[in-house]
Design a protein around this motif. Structure first.
Motif, PDB file in Angstrom:
ATOM      1  N   PHE A 134       0.870  -1.126  -0.040  1.00 40.26           N
ATOM      2  CA  PHE A 134       0.080   0.124   0.051  1.00 40.26           C
ATOM      3  C   PHE A 134       0.994   1.290  -0.306  1.00 40.26           C
ATOM      4  O   PHE A 134       0.373   2.338   0.180  1.00 40.26           O
ATOM      5  N   THR A 135       1.903   1.294  -0.460  1.00 39.37           N
ATOM      6  CA  THR A 135       3.093   2.387  -0.453  1.00 39.37           C
ATOM      7  C   THR A 135       2.595   3.374  -1.570  1.00 39.37           C
ATOM      8  O   THR A 135       1.882   2.958  -2.393  1.00 39.37           O
ATOM      9  N   ARG A 136       2.846   4.481  -1.097  1.00 44.91           N
ATOM     10  CA  ARG A 136       2.332   5.692  -2.159  1.00 44.91           C
ATOM     11  C   ARG A 136       0.868   5.760  -2.611  1.00 44.91           C
ATOM     12  O   ARG A 136       0.473   6.249  -3.707  1.00 44.91           O
ATOM     13  N   GLN A 137       0.051   5.600  -1.489  1.00 46.33           N
ATOM     14  CA  GLN A 137      -1.355   5.750  -1.767  1.00 46.33           C
ATOM     15  C   GLN A 137      -2.121   6.255  -0.620  1.00 46.33           C
ATOM     16  O   GLN A 137      -3.328   6.307  -0.531  1.00 46.33           O
ATOM     17  N   GLY A 138      -1.230   7.147   0.113  1.00 50.17           N
ATOM     18  CA  GLY A 138      -1.979   8.123   0.762  1.00 50.17           C
ATOM     19  C   GLY A 138      -2.025   7.514   2.436  1.00 50.17           C
ATOM     20  O   GLY A 138      -2.435   8.257   3.072  1.00 50.17           O
ATOM     21  N   VAL A 139      -1.643   6.202   2.445  1.00 52.48           N
ATOM     22  CA  VAL A 139      -1.709   5.772   3.974  1.00 52.48           C
ATOM     23  C   VAL A 139      -1.073   6.476   4.910  1.00 52.48           C
ATOM     24  O   VAL A 139      -1.498   6.906   5.736  1.00 52.48           O
ATOM     25  N   GLY A 140       0.251   6.568   4.701  1.00 49.90           N
ATOM     26  CA  GLY A 140       1.136   7.294   5.740  1.00 49.90           C
ATOM     27  C   GLY A 140       0.423   8.716   6.088  1.00 49.90           C
ATOM     28  O   GLY A 140       0.616   9.116   6.959  1.00 49.90           O
ATOM     29  N   ARG A 141       0.181   9.600   4.968  1.00 51.86           N
ATOM     30  CA  ARG A 141      -0.448  10.775   5.227  1.00 51.86           C
ATOM     31  C   ARG A 141      -1.602  10.785   6.149  1.00 51.86           C
ATOM     32  O   ARG A 141      -1.893  11.515   6.884  1.00 51.86           O
ATOM     33  N   ALA A 187      13.744   5.922   5.925  1.00 52.85           N
ATOM     34  CA  ALA A 187      12.804   5.604   4.800  1.00 52.85           C
ATOM     35  C   ALA A 187      11.558   6.446   5.139  1.00 52.85           C
ATOM     36  O   ALA A 187      10.884   6.817   4.120  1.00 52.85           O
ATOM     37  N   GLY A 188      11.217   6.976   6.220  1.00 49.90           N
ATOM     38  CA  GLY A 188      10.413   7.767   6.633  1.00 49.90           C
ATOM     39  C   GLY A 188      10.404   9.394   6.460  1.00 49.90           C
ATOM     40  O   GLY A 188       9.422  10.017   5.946  1.00 49.90           O
ATOM     41  N   VAL A 189      11.674   9.770   6.322  1.00 50.07           N
ATOM     42  CA  VAL A 189      11.966  11.256   6.316  1.00 50.07           C
ATOM     43  C   VAL A 189      11.381  11.914   5.140  1.00 50.07           C
ATOM     44  O   VAL A 189      10.737  12.871   5.289  1.00 50.07           O
ATOM     45  N   PRO A 190      11.361  11.316   3.917  1.00 46.55           N
ATOM     46  CA  PRO A 190      10.739  12.079   2.745  1.00 46.55           C
ATOM     47  C   PRO A 190       9.149  12.380   2.785  1.00 46.55           C
ATOM     48  O   PRO A 190       8.830  13.340   2.680  1.00 46.55           O
ATOM     49  N   LEU A 191       8.628  11.219   3.551  1.00 47.53           N
ATOM     50  CA  LEU A 191       7.018  11.616   3.786  1.00 47.53           C
ATOM     51  C   LEU A 191       6.933  12.771   4.799  1.00 47.53           C
ATOM     52  O   LEU A 191       6.090  13.598   4.708  1.00 47.53           O
ATOM     53  N   TYR A 192       7.917  12.538   5.803  1.00 51.71           N
ATOM     54  CA  TYR A 192       7.326  13.783   7.143  1.00 51.71           C
ATOM     55  C   TYR A 192       7.985  15.054   6.755  1.00 51.71           C
ATOM     56  O   TYR A 192       7.310  16.191   6.929  1.00 51.71           O
ATOM     57  N   ARG A 193       8.953  15.081   5.808  1.00 50.64           N
ATOM     58  CA  ARG A 193       9.315  16.645   5.362  1.00 50.64           C
ATOM     59  C   ARG A 193       8.151  16.863   4.450  1.00 50.64           C
ATOM     60  O   ARG A 193       7.918  18.026   4.502  1.00 50.64           O
ATOM     61  N   ALA A 194       7.470  15.987   3.560  1.00 49.84           N
ATOM     62  CA  ALA A 194       6.468  16.402   2.598  1.00 49.84           C
ATOM     63  C   ALA A 194       5.479  17.074   3.408  1.00 49.84           C
ATOM     64  O   ALA A 194       4.549  17.747   3.151  1.00 49.84           O
ATOM     65  N   CYS A 195       5.260  16.552   4.791  1.00 46.21           N
ATOM     66  CA  CYS A 195       4.183  16.768   5.791  1.00 46.21           C
ATOM     67  C   CYS A 195       4.458  18.080   6.593  1.00 46.21           C
ATOM     68  O   CYS A 195       3.718  18.369   7.584  1.00 46.21           O
TER      69      CYS A 195
END
Length: 180
Positions: free
Chosen positions: A111-118, A143-151
């Motif tokens: 389920f990566t890149r499908q908005g789950v983390g956000r 591995a999480g840093v890119p998502l967290y930066r984007a948020c």
């Protein structure tokens, strides 16, 4: 994209959550860590069942499958799971002066890149905000840093490493002001 829903985790979810975490660690960290670091990560990362007992741990589902999970905490512990080498600190935080903790964020590899983390992160931030917290912090995996930066999270400290049987696992503390 699949339709996603979320709910608060309950103790009956623990085994399924641990399996999602195992697959996530073993699959999603390999672009950022050596195989030895990935193996050692299991002693640094994982589920802190106290989050489930506190009612602060979310599950995102797609149909009857767990697509991801994550939580927040009003307790002092920054990271680490039930089986980790990290000592947990159960002290209650002061929402007026201390940041909420974002904890144990995992996405099932399917389920990566499908908005789950956000989705998980938004639920955690909203809950922390409702509890009176004005900011949030976490100890992020590479591995999480890119998502967290984007948020909207920024690195609060340089990368640190946690040593597990002589193997260094890199982590970075990140933080964010929560909009009221």
């Amino acid at each position: 994209m699949p339709e996603l829903s979320y709910r608060i985790a309950v103790p009956d979810d623990l085994d399924a959550l641990r399996e999602v975490m195992r697959r996530s660690i073993e699959t999603l960290q390999d672009e950022f860590l050596t195989p030895e670091q990935v193996a050692a990560s299991h002693k640094v990362m994982g589920l802190d069942a106290q989050l489930v007992l506190d009612g602060t741990y979310f599950i995102v589902e797609s149909g009857d499958r767990i697509a991801g999970c994550g939580g927040w905490s009003w307790r002092s512990t920054l990271y680490g799971g039930d089986d980790s080498v990290v000592v947990r600190e159960p002290r209650a935080l002061d929402p007026g002066t201390e940041p909420a903790r974002i904890r144990a964020m995992y996405t099932d590899p399917h389920f990566t890149r499908q908005g789950v983390g956000r989705l998980v992160l938004n639920q955690c931030e909203d809950a922390a905000r409702r509890a009176g917290f004005r900011s949030a912090t976490m100890r992020a995996t590479m591995a999480g840093v890119p998502l967290y930066r984007a948020c909207g999270y920024t690195e609060a400290e340089p990368v640190v490493t946690v040593s597990v049987d002589g193997i260094e696992v890199p982590l970075v503390r990140m933080e964010k002001e929560l909009q009221v």
